[in-house]
Design a protein around this motif. Structure first.
Motif, PDB file in Angstrom:
ATOM      1  N   GLU A   1      40.450  47.166  14.082  1.00  8.24           N
ATOM      2  CA  GLU A   1      40.490  46.882  15.521  1.00  8.24           C
ATOM      3  C   GLU A   1      39.208  47.364  16.194  1.00  8.24           C
ATOM      4  N   ALA A   2      38.759  48.568  15.840  1.00  5.92           N
ATOM      5  CA  ALA A   2      37.527  49.110  16.426  1.00  5.92           C
ATOM      6  C   ALA A   2      36.329  48.237  16.077  1.00  5.92           C
ATOM      7  N   LEU A   3      36.245  47.804  14.826  1.00  9.48           N
ATOM      8  CA  LEU A   3      35.142  46.912  14.418  1.00  9.48           C
ATOM      9  C   LEU A   3      35.176  45.611  15.205  1.00  9.48           C
ATOM     10  N   ASN A   4      36.347  44.997  15.279  1.00 10.38           N
ATOM     11  CA  ASN A   4      36.467  43.719  15.987  1.00 10.38           C
ATOM     12  C   ASN A   4      36.211  43.858  17.482  1.00 10.38           C
ATOM     13  N   ALA A   5      36.455  45.042  18.038  1.00 10.44           N
ATOM     14  CA  ALA A   5      36.199  45.286  19.456  1.00 10.44           C
ATOM     15  C   ALA A   5      34.748  45.693  19.703  1.00 10.44           C
ATOM     16  N   GLY A   6      33.987  45.918  18.642  1.00  9.51           N
ATOM     17  CA  GLY A   6      32.600  46.333  18.802  1.00  9.51           C
ATOM     18  C   GLY A   6      32.438  47.820  19.073  1.00  9.51           C
ATOM     19  N   ASP A   7      33.492  48.599  18.882  1.00  9.11           N
ATOM     20  CA  ASP A   7      33.430  50.053  19.069  1.00  9.11           C
ATOM     21  C   ASP A   7      32.946  50.672  17.759  1.00  9.11           C
TER      22      ASP A   7
END
Length: 157
Positions: A15-21
């Protein structure tokens, strides 16, 4: 990854990767695989079909001679970065990518660090994915090039 890692950590990392975090993704990636922490792998960029990471030069990544990097560390670095480049292909699928084949060509040792790896997706099939990765030193010299193939595996429930 150890058997005691909760699937929720994997899901949060994706989720963090896909959100750019990328900061949170780096922290969770290092938590999932402690070797990545020891190698100092940091996620610095991710797009729909590419990823960029850096790796520290330290005692844990050193080869047998001063100023060298162990070839296995470079292979791991390429594998991590290539797998990250494929992450957005997995969005919402309940799968992870598992390395099935990797070929790496070593050219030279680094003059300075940190090292940078850039991976690009070259194939997205239904079950098989593939990426290419280039590792450079701080001076931009190619140290190694790798190609890797991955199979989709169901996330544990």
């Amino acid at each position: 990854m150890s058997d005691d890692v909760e699937p929720s950590v994997i899901a949060r990392a994706m989720e963090a990767l896909n959100a750019g975090d990328l900061e949170t993704a780096t922290i969770l990636n290092r938590e999932l695989v402690r070797l990545h922490d020891r190698m100092g792998i940091t996620i610095v960029g991710i797009t729909e079909d590419s990823a960029e990471t850096t790796m520290e030069l330290n005692a844990d990544t050193a080869g047998s001679r001063l100023g060298t990097v162990h070839g296995g560390m470079l292979a791991t670095f390429a594998d991590v970065t290539a797998a990250l480049a494929l992450t957005r292909s997995l969005d919402g699928t309940g799968h992870i990518q598992v390395t099935t084949d990797m070929h790496i060509r070593y050219f030279r040792q680094p003059k300075s660090g940190p090292l940078t790896a850039r991976a690009t997706v070259v194939h997205r099939g239904r079950l098989i994915l593939s990426a290419e990765c280039v590792i450079c030193d701080a001076e931009g010299r190619d140290l190694a090039r790798a190609t890797a193939t991955y199979m989709l595996a169901q996330l544990p429930s």
